[in-house]
Scaffold this motif. Structure first.
Motif, PDB file in Angstrom:
ATOM      1  N   THR A 112       0.840  -1.198   0.000  1.00 59.56           N
ATOM      2  CA  THR A 112       0.000   0.000   0.000  1.00 59.56           C
ATOM      3  C   THR A 112       0.876   1.249   0.000  1.00 59.56           C
ATOM      4  O   THR A 112       1.888   1.316   0.689  1.00 59.56           O
ATOM      5  CB  THR A 112      -0.919   0.034   1.229  1.00 59.56           C
ATOM      6  N   THR A 113       0.433   2.253  -0.756  1.00 60.05           N
ATOM      7  CA  THR A 113       1.207   3.492  -0.827  1.00 60.05           C
ATOM      8  C   THR A 113       1.218   4.217   0.517  1.00 60.05           C
ATOM      9  O   THR A 113       2.214   4.859   0.861  1.00 60.05           O
ATOM     10  CB  THR A 113       0.637   4.419  -1.913  1.00 60.05           C
ATOM     11  N   ALA A 114       0.136   4.114   1.282  1.00 60.52           N
ATOM     12  CA  ALA A 114       0.083   4.788   2.586  1.00 60.52           C
ATOM     13  C   ALA A 114       1.161   4.257   3.521  1.00 60.52           C
ATOM     14  O   ALA A 114       1.874   5.024   4.180  1.00 60.52           O
ATOM     15  CB  ALA A 114      -1.301   4.619   3.211  1.00 60.52           C
ATOM     16  N   GLU A 115       1.282   2.943   3.598  1.00 60.44           N
ATOM     17  CA  GLU A 115       2.295   2.355   4.477  1.00 60.44           C
ATOM     18  C   GLU A 115       3.692   2.582   3.922  1.00 60.44           C
ATOM     19  O   GLU A 115       4.650   2.820   4.669  1.00 60.44           O
ATOM     20  CB  GLU A 115       2.032   0.854   4.650  1.00 60.44           C
ATOM     21  N   LEU A 116       3.825   2.517   2.607  1.00 58.18           N
ATOM     22  CA  LEU A 116       5.127   2.696   1.979  1.00 58.18           C
ATOM     23  C   LEU A 116       5.681   4.104   2.213  1.00 58.18           C
ATOM     24  O   LEU A 116       6.881   4.288   2.423  1.00 58.18           O
ATOM     25  CB  LEU A 116       5.015   2.435   0.475  1.00 58.18           C
ATOM     26  N   ASN A 117       4.803   5.090   2.188  1.00 58.80           N
ATOM     27  CA  ASN A 117       5.226   6.484   2.318  1.00 58.80           C
ATOM     28  C   ASN A 117       5.166   7.015   3.743  1.00 58.80           C
ATOM     29  O   ASN A 117       5.493   8.183   3.973  1.00 58.80           O
ATOM     30  CB  ASN A 117       4.364   7.371   1.411  1.00 58.80           C
ATOM     31  N   ALA A 118       4.763   6.178   4.686  1.00 57.73           N
ATOM     32  CA  ALA A 118       4.666   6.628   6.077  1.00 57.73           C
ATOM     33  C   ALA A 118       6.044   7.016   6.615  1.00 57.73           C
ATOM     34  O   ALA A 118       7.003   6.256   6.454  1.00 57.73           O
ATOM     35  CB  ALA A 118       4.057   5.528   6.943  1.00 57.73           C
ATOM     36  N   PRO A 119       6.178   8.193   7.224  1.00 62.52           N
ATOM     37  CA  PRO A 119       7.483   8.638   7.746  1.00 62.52           C
ATOM     38  C   PRO A 119       8.118   7.638   8.703  1.00 62.52           C
ATOM     39  O   PRO A 119       9.333   7.413   8.663  1.00 62.52           O
ATOM     40  CB  PRO A 119       7.140   9.960   8.453  1.00 62.52           C
ATOM     41  N   GLU A 120       7.307   7.008   9.543  1.00 67.75           N
ATOM     42  CA  GLU A 120       7.861   6.058  10.507  1.00 67.75           C
ATOM     43  C   GLU A 120       8.420   4.821   9.811  1.00 67.75           C
ATOM     44  O   GLU A 120       9.337   4.176  10.324  1.00 67.75           O
ATOM     45  CB  GLU A 120       6.816   5.660  11.553  1.00 67.75           C
ATOM     46  N   PHE A 121       7.868   4.474   8.650  1.00 70.58           N
ATOM     47  CA  PHE A 121       8.371   3.341   7.887  1.00 70.58           C
ATOM     48  C   PHE A 121       9.689   3.697   7.213  1.00 70.58           C
ATOM     49  O   PHE A 121      10.683   2.982   7.332  1.00 70.58           O
ATOM     50  CB  PHE A 121       7.341   2.895   6.845  1.00 70.58           C
ATOM     51  N   GLN A 122       9.703   4.816   6.518  1.00 66.30           N
ATOM     52  CA  GLN A 122      10.899   5.183   5.770  1.00 66.30           C
ATOM     53  C   GLN A 122      12.058   5.611   6.673  1.00 66.30           C
ATOM     54  O   GLN A 122      13.223   5.467   6.293  1.00 66.30           O
ATOM     55  CB  GLN A 122      10.576   6.284   4.764  1.00 66.30           C
ATOM     56  N   SER A 123      11.759   6.115   7.844  1.00 67.12           N
ATOM     57  CA  SER A 123      12.837   6.590   8.721  1.00 67.12           C
ATOM     58  C   SER A 123      13.375   5.515   9.664  1.00 67.12           C
ATOM     59  O   SER A 123      14.310   5.763  10.429  1.00 67.12           O
ATOM     60  CB  SER A 123      12.342   7.778   9.550  1.00 67.12           C
ATOM     61  N   LYS A 124      12.819   4.313   9.581  1.00 67.45           N
ATOM     62  CA  LYS A 124      13.274   3.235  10.464  1.00 67.45           C
ATOM     63  C   LYS A 124      14.743   2.905  10.201  1.00 67.45           C
ATOM     64  O   LYS A 124      15.166   2.735   9.059  1.00 67.45           O
ATOM     65  CB  LYS A 124      12.429   1.980  10.229  1.00 67.45           C
ATOM     66  N   GLU A 125      15.532   2.837  11.255  1.00 65.76           N
ATOM     67  CA  GLU A 125      16.950   2.500  11.137  1.00 65.76           C
ATOM     68  C   GLU A 125      17.144   1.015  11.434  1.00 65.76           C
ATOM     69  O   GLU A 125      16.562   0.478  12.371  1.00 65.76           O
ATOM     70  CB  GLU A 125      17.778   3.350  12.094  1.00 65.76           C
ATOM     71  N   PHE A 126      17.964   0.369  10.632  1.00 66.33           N
ATOM     72  CA  PHE A 126      18.201  -1.065  10.750  1.00 66.33           C
ATOM     73  C   PHE A 126      19.606  -1.312  11.312  1.00 66.33           C
ATOM     74  O   PHE A 126      20.596  -1.105  10.595  1.00 66.33           O
ATOM     75  CB  PHE A 126      18.086  -1.729   9.380  1.00 66.33           C
ATOM     76  N   PRO A 127      19.732  -1.755  12.545  1.00 66.11           N
ATOM     77  CA  PRO A 127      21.059  -2.037  13.110  1.00 66.11           C
ATOM     78  C   PRO A 127      21.863  -3.025  12.272  1.00 66.11           C
ATOM     79  O   PRO A 127      23.078  -2.880  12.126  1.00 66.11           O
ATOM     80  CB  PRO A 127      20.727  -2.620  14.492  1.00 66.11           C
ATOM     81  N   TYR A 128      21.180  -4.035  11.704  1.00 66.32           N
ATOM     82  CA  TYR A 128      21.884  -5.041  10.892  1.00 66.32           C
ATOM     83  C   TYR A 128      22.586  -4.382   9.715  1.00 66.32           C
ATOM     84  O   TYR A 128      23.647  -4.837   9.277  1.00 66.32           O
ATOM     85  CB  TYR A 128      20.895  -6.096  10.385  1.00 66.32           C
ATOM     86  N   PHE A 129      21.991  -3.316   9.213  1.00 65.08           N
ATOM     87  CA  PHE A 129      22.551  -2.593   8.071  1.00 65.08           C
ATOM     88  C   PHE A 129      23.285  -1.329   8.506  1.00 65.08           C
ATOM     89  O   PHE A 129      23.278  -0.319   7.804  1.00 65.08           O
ATOM     90  CB  PHE A 129      21.441  -2.270   7.066  1.00 65.08           C
ATOM     91  N   GLY A 130      23.920  -1.411   9.676  1.00 62.33           N
ATOM     92  CA  GLY A 130      24.738  -0.311  10.159  1.00 62.33           C
ATOM     93  C   GLY A 130      23.954   0.942  10.474  1.00 62.33           C
ATOM     94  O   GLY A 130      24.499   2.055  10.415  1.00 62.33           O
ATOM     95  N   GLY A 131      22.677   0.792  10.804  1.00 63.81           N
ATOM     96  CA  GLY A 131      21.846   1.941  11.115  1.00 63.81           C
ATOM     97  C   GLY A 131      21.257   2.624   9.898  1.00 63.81           C
ATOM     98  O   GLY A 131      20.597   3.667  10.020  1.00 63.81           O
ATOM     99  N   GLN A 132      21.458   2.052   8.720  1.00 64.48           N
ATOM    100  CA  GLN A 132      20.939   2.652   7.489  1.00 64.48           C
ATOM    101  C   GLN A 132      19.411   2.649   7.478  1.00 64.48           C
ATOM    102  O   GLN A 132      18.764   1.723   7.959  1.00 64.48           O
ATOM    103  CB  GLN A 132      21.446   1.885   6.261  1.00 64.48           C
ATOM    104  N   LYS A 133      18.834   3.694   6.898  1.00 67.44           N
ATOM    105  CA  LYS A 133      17.393   3.761   6.691  1.00 67.44           C
ATOM    106  C   LYS A 133      17.074   3.028   5.379  1.00 67.44           C
ATOM    107  O   LYS A 133      16.829   3.633   4.328  1.00 67.44           O
ATOM    108  CB  LYS A 133      16.931   5.212   6.647  1.00 67.44           C
TER     109      LYS A 133
END
Length: 446
Positions: free
Chosen positions: A359-380
């Motif tokens: 869904t575009t709503a979930e895909l574009n949600a700020p909390e989704f896109q700004s999530k940092e992934f420790p496994y990926f060195g903190g990359q968003k």
């Protein structure tokens, strides 16, 4: 989730006699009454208020919470959730139930590449009956296209697989390899890495139908043209040949690890750096986190390498929908479940559990896109993946017998990976075998 994706990538070995069985099905309900031409929101609400039981077949583990939450919201509805097998195993069971006319679920999870097969056979319902067309714009273009056949809508997308380059930054830094932005640069990086460390490979590929078609898709290829039962198969098109020419170089120079995907050895390679990249779908992060834990903090995500410098074209790889079998007993309740799972609260809960949104709503949600992934060195990571979702090349089609076509990939294109053929010849053999099968099934194929 990894099993779902593995099935999507590997393909399956199932043959459905489409025209002999499904295409003759009537428009009647299972009780012999005429199927409704339209179902209103009021009808759906009335069905939820009245309650009943729906049987859902799905292997995706995030559906478990969706089912529980749906029953909490609608206490008069009972959801029987069954894992009838993943991918091909479920499709075989579903087709057997449809043929027998008994035990057919009300909702079934079906991958995008397999959905046309069930749609053409009229084994799944056109959701326009329930007002699905009003959801145009709700889903990403690639996934919405994947559930369409003309104007008809045969499922709701529940996840997607826009592609990106997953790479081991530690390995790249160690050997001073720049992140490739084109497939030419990718090939150069493959050679530089393997020369520096003969035990290391740019990626693993022993021949995979889903990966092959995805790269052809990204290159603008359209080897499959489908108009009902009129089908064309042509792997001589420019996009297909771009893939064959470029990938043949990697095969000829033995720059691809022969380790089969989704095996313990494969995960070990991803964890110890001997397999340095994956070009795959957006559902991959959780699989790396769980399967290649020793590489925690070392991996990153970059845009998919391009066929033309400066391009911004991607393709889908994997992903699935929820569909309503025509012979299901509770279609209106089933539609309510589909909408809940794919659009409403269920879509949010699935993303929270690691599914990549359709869904575009979930895909574009700020909390989704700004999530940092420790496994990926903190990359968003989701910023890159969300961008890819908006760059999927349009106009791609799968065959209405793609499940079968994928099952014979190893005997045709797959021979190129073991030196018994070239990719160009393998694609031609795949084309010929697909045409032969389609013709035998009653399609008009050229």
């Amino acid at each position: 989730m990894s099993i779902t994706r593995r099935r999507a990538l590997i393909g399956a070995a199932m043959s459905i006699t489409l025209l002999a069985t499904g295409c003759s099905s009537s428009d009647e309900g299972t009780d012999g009454t005429a199927a409704p031409t339209s179902v209103s929101e009021a009808d759906i609400k009335a069905a939820l208020d009245a309650g009943g039981t729906i049987n859902v077949w799905a292997w995706d583990t995030t559906i478990t919470k969706v089912a529980a939450d749906f029953q909490t919201k609608y206490p008069k509805v009972k959801v029987n959730l069954t894992n009838a097998g993943t991918g091909n195993d479920q499709y075989t069971a579903l087709q057997n139930a449809i043929t027998a006319g008994t035990g057919v679920p009300d909702v079934a999870q079906i991958e995008y590449y397999a959905l046309p097969q069930f749609a053409l056979a009229k084994s799944v319902a056109d959701l326009n009956t329930y007002g699905a067309a009003s959801l145009d714009g709700t889903f990403t273009p690639g996934t919405w296209n994947a559930v369409h056949a003309g104007d008809k809508i045969y499922g709701f997308p529940i996840d997607s697989g826009p592609m990106a380059l997953f790479y081991n930054k530690e390995v790249f830094d160690k050997h001073q390899i720049a992140v490739p932005t084109t497939w030419e640069e990718y090939a150069a990086a493959a050679e530089k890495l393997h020369t520096a460390d003969p035990k290391a490979y740019i990626t693993s590929d022993s021949g995979d139908a889903g990966f092959t078609t995805s790269l052809i898709w990204q290159a603008g290829g359209k080897p499959y043209q489908v108009n009902g039962t009129d089908v064309a198969v042509n792997f001589g098109d420019a996009g297909s040949q771009k893939f064959a020419t470029q990938w043949q170089k990697l095969i000829d120079k033995k720059l691809l690890s022969p380790v089969p995907g989704w095996t313990d050895e494969w995960y070990k390679g991803l964890g110890d750096g001997t397999i340095a990249t994956l070009v795959t779908g957006a559902w991959m992060p959780s699989n790396l986190e769980k399967g290649a834990a020793p590489a925690n903090g070392k991996w990153r995500v970059a845009p998919m390498p391009q066929w033309e410098a400066g391009g911004k074209a991607t393709a889908e790889n994997g992903g699935s929908s929820l569909a309503i079998p025509e012979k299901g007993a509770s279609k209106t309740l089933a539609y309510a479940f589909l909408k809940y799972a794919a659009v409403e609260e269920g879509a949010k809960s699935r993303v929270a559990e690691g599914a990549f949104p359709a869904t575009t709503a979930e895909l574009n949600a700020p909390e989704f896109q700004s999530k940092e992934f420790p496994y990926f060195g903190g990359q968003k990571v989701n910023e890159v993946l969300a961008a890819s979702a908006g760059q999927v090349v349009t106009g791609w089609s799968y065959l209405p017998f793609q499940v079968y076509a994928n099952s014979i990939y190893g005997d045709t294109v797959g021979k190129a990976y073991i030196g018994q053929s070239s990719l160009t010849d393998g694609l031609k053999a795949w084309q010929d075998a697909s045409i032969k099968y389609g013709t035998e099934q009653g399609f008009t194929v050229k």
